[in-house]
Design an enzyme around this catalytic site. Sequence first.
Site, PDB file in Angstrom:
ATOM      1  N   ASN A  38       9.068   6.984  11.628  1.00  0.00           N
ATOM      2  CA  ASN A  38       8.441   5.991  10.764  1.00  0.00           C
ATOM      3  C   ASN A  38       9.480   5.107  10.059  1.00  0.00           C
ATOM      4  OD1 ASN A  38       6.665   4.676   9.126  1.00  0.00           O
ATOM      5  ND2 ASN A  38       5.831   6.505   8.153  1.00  0.00           N
ATOM      6  N   HIS A 123      -6.191  15.957   4.852  1.00  0.00           N
ATOM      7  CA  HIS A 123      -5.862  15.459   3.514  1.00  0.00           C
ATOM      8  C   HIS A 123      -7.110  15.032   2.751  1.00  0.00           C
ATOM      9  CE1 HIS A 123      -1.816  14.002   5.414  1.00  0.00           C
ATOM     10  NE2 HIS A 123      -2.007  15.302   5.539  1.00  0.00           N
ATOM     11  N   ARG A 148      -5.548  19.787   1.962  1.00  0.00           N
ATOM     12  CA  ARG A 148      -4.474  19.324   1.067  1.00  0.00           C
ATOM     13  C   ARG A 148      -5.069  18.379   0.042  1.00  0.00           C
ATOM     14  NH1 ARG A 148       0.549  15.258   2.529  1.00  0.00           N
ATOM     15  NH2 ARG A 148      -0.917  13.712   1.746  1.00  0.00           N
ATOM     16  N   TYR A 160       0.563   7.602  -4.418  1.00  0.00           N
ATOM     17  CA  TYR A 160       1.232   8.878  -4.256  1.00  0.00           C
ATOM     18  C   TYR A 160       0.528   9.740  -3.199  1.00  0.00           C
ATOM     19  CZ  TYR A 160       3.398  13.316  -5.160  1.00  0.00           C
ATOM     20  OH  TYR A 160       4.068  14.497  -4.998  1.00  0.00           O
ATOM     21  N   ASP A 216       1.194  18.631  -1.732  1.00  0.00           N
ATOM     22  CA  ASP A 216       2.492  18.133  -1.272  1.00  0.00           C
ATOM     23  C   ASP A 216       3.198  17.414  -2.420  1.00  0.00           C
ATOM     24  OD1 ASP A 216       4.624  17.054   0.082  1.00  0.00           O
ATOM     25  OD2 ASP A 216       3.433  16.096   1.659  1.00  0.00           O
ATOM     26  N   HIS A 218       6.185  16.034  -2.103  1.00  0.00           N
ATOM     27  CA  HIS A 218       6.981  14.935  -1.528  1.00  0.00           C
ATOM     28  C   HIS A 218       8.394  14.893  -2.086  1.00  0.00           C
ATOM     29  CE1 HIS A 218       4.589  12.870   1.329  1.00  0.00           C
ATOM     30  NE2 HIS A 218       3.589  12.653   0.515  1.00  0.00           N
ATOM     31  N   GLU A 242       4.027  22.296  -1.145  1.00  0.00           N
ATOM     32  CA  GLU A 242       4.866  21.735  -0.071  1.00  0.00           C
ATOM     33  C   GLU A 242       5.986  20.862  -0.622  1.00  0.00           C
ATOM     34  OE1 GLU A 242       2.499  19.540   2.720  1.00  0.00           O
ATOM     35  OE2 GLU A 242       4.193  18.296   3.272  1.00  0.00           O
ATOM     36  N   GLU A 268       9.716  19.285   6.678  1.00  0.00           N
ATOM     37  CA  GLU A 268       9.401  18.109   7.493  1.00  0.00           C
ATOM     38  C   GLU A 268      10.564  17.132   7.572  1.00  0.00           C
ATOM     39  OE1 GLU A 268       5.950  16.790   5.067  1.00  0.00           O
ATOM     40  OE2 GLU A 268       6.976  14.874   4.977  1.00  0.00           O
ATOM     41  N   ARG A 289       7.924  24.011   7.979  1.00  0.00           N
ATOM     42  CA  ARG A 289       7.072  22.934   8.499  1.00  0.00           C
ATOM     43  C   ARG A 289       7.880  21.784   9.095  1.00  0.00           C
ATOM     44  NH1 ARG A 289       3.156  20.903   6.677  1.00  0.00           N
ATOM     45  NH2 ARG A 289       3.642  18.766   6.213  1.00  0.00           N
ATOM     46  N   ASP A 322       1.694   9.314  11.190  1.00  0.00           N
ATOM     47  CA  ASP A 322       2.803   8.472  11.647  1.00  0.00           C
ATOM     48  C   ASP A 322       3.589   9.098  12.793  1.00  0.00           C
ATOM     49  OD1 ASP A 322       4.246  10.375  10.322  1.00  0.00           O
ATOM     50  OD2 ASP A 322       4.812   9.094   8.658  1.00  0.00           O
ATOM     51  N   GLU A 345      -1.162  20.983  10.177  1.00  0.00           N
ATOM     52  CA  GLU A 345      -1.610  19.712   9.583  1.00  0.00           C
ATOM     53  C   GLU A 345      -2.131  18.787  10.684  1.00  0.00           C
ATOM     54  OE1 GLU A 345       0.160  16.279   6.595  1.00  0.00           O
ATOM     55  OE2 GLU A 345       1.536  17.276   7.964  1.00  0.00           O
ATOM     56  N   TRP A 408      11.660   8.888  -2.243  1.00  0.00           N
ATOM     57  CA  TRP A 408      10.240   8.687  -1.933  1.00  0.00           C
ATOM     58  C   TRP A 408       9.514  10.009  -1.943  1.00  0.00           C
ATOM     59  CZ3 TRP A 408       6.485   9.699   1.917  1.00  0.00           C
ATOM     60  CH2 TRP A 408       5.306   8.967   1.729  1.00  0.00           C
TER      61      TRP A 408
HETATM   62  O1  KDG Z   1       6.615   9.141   7.095  1.00  0.00           O
HETATM   63  C1  KDG Z   1       6.299   9.930   5.984  1.00  0.00           C
HETATM   64  C2  KDG Z   1       5.101  10.807   6.266  1.00  0.00           C
HETATM   65  O2  KDG Z   1       5.249  11.496   7.478  1.00  0.00           O
HETATM   66  C3  KDG Z   1       4.877  11.805   5.156  1.00  0.00           C
HETATM   67  O3  KDG Z   1       4.527  11.149   3.992  1.00  0.00           O
HETATM   68  C4  KDG Z   1       3.771  12.736   5.494  1.00  0.00           C
HETATM   69  O4  KDG Z   1       4.549  14.261   3.799  1.00  0.00           O
HETATM   70  C5  KDG Z   1       3.814  14.020   4.729  1.00  0.00           C
HETATM   71  C6  KDG Z   1       2.929  15.077   5.205  1.00  0.00           C
HETATM   72  O5  KDG Z   1       3.059  16.190   4.731  1.00  0.00           O
HETATM   73  O6  KDG Z   1       2.105  14.797   6.084  1.00  0.00           O
HETATM   74 MG    MG Z   2       4.698  16.379   3.427  1.00  0.00          MG
END
Ligand code: KDG
Ligand code: MG
Length: 408
Positions: A38, A123, A148, A160, A216, A218, A242, A268, A289, A322, A345, A408
Amino acid sequence: MKITEVRTIVTCPGRNYVIVKIVTDEPGLYGVGDATLNGRELAVATILQEYFAPLLIGRDPDRIEDIWQTLYRGFYWKGGPDAMTALSGIDMALWDIKGKRAGMPVYALLGGKTREGVLAYTHAGGRDFVEVEDAVRQCVEQGFKVVRAQVAVPGGAGTYGAGGRMEAASATWIHGDGGPMPAIERWEPSPYLRVVPNLFAHLRATVGPEVELLHDVHERLTPIQAARLARELEPFHLFFLEDPLRPENREGFRIIRQHSTTPLAMGELFHTRYECLPLLTEQLIDFIRCDLGHSGGITEARKIAAVAECYQVQTAWHGPGDIAPPTHAANVHLDLALPNFGVQEMVFFPEIVQEVLPGAPVFRDGYLEVADMPGLGVDVNEDLAAKYPYQRAYLPMVRRADGSVHDW
Ligand code: KDG
Ligand code: MG
């Protein structure tokens, strides 16, 4: 059997995808993989076309491990998200070829099914608690047993990751004079740390104890902030919390662990097994993950899962919108075979994506299935893909209230 062509297909049926098609000298035999990263799609496409593809022509596609080692260890400058995404796409396409050649689904090549279906989560998001509650209820009605939940943070610009059920985390096109520019979200930890425990108190009070809930972060907190959040979430029994910390700070997980029994998930943003190792061997997480499309494909994820199994860590491979359907299919083939699978997921792809890239796993009553056909069961409609050319797009960027940049 020999590889005769490695084709890179960049397409944007609503968002950008990079697809690898490996063609062999056996009539009609080819494999399809996903190499979408992405916001860096063209960098990966260049690695594929300019550096990796020439090394593959004439090789035997059956020798997946040797090709993997060539494209990883064979280079002095190895790894990183761009090269690992390119390698992942090739790896998936090679497993697809192997399965087609054997007349078996990839999960059968990986040892066969250890389960009948793959427990899935999706989600639920909203601007306030009631919207999130409604979204969770809709997911439950649809059959989801794990959901989630994300809520917009009061005072923060941007969603967010709370933009709704089919949240598209990256599809942010803002056209200024210079073309598309990233949206800017505002982030302050204090309102976030106040709102999230209250969200889960609300959800447990309204949707009850049975639906499994996860959240999540992030990667936006410091270790002690994450420890506080994990501790305050304990009464609500999350399935997992997460990505509490940035991937650079794996040591910080020790601090969270010292303070809380909330299960933790991470990975991730990792690209190799080496990044996963300390979290696994020190038993600092409960779910690993990694993204099969960014960490070396099926070949590397199998190895990561095998280490995780030793420490009773389960898998929860990344599965957002993505990454393209071939990665989602690869996830489910591996999930079906792994003894230490935890949860998967998933997203529902728009119809146009399913037409360009058929073969995404099918959701039924809480579980994912893949078609019982040779290989990964995926394909790419190249004529249709060509009708949707690449469009530059950015993920949002994040700044604190004082204007400084934040992760981010
Ligand atoms: O490109 C960023 C996304 O893949 C991300 O925001 C997705 O954190 C994510 C998730 O757990 O699906
Ligand atoms: Mg995530």
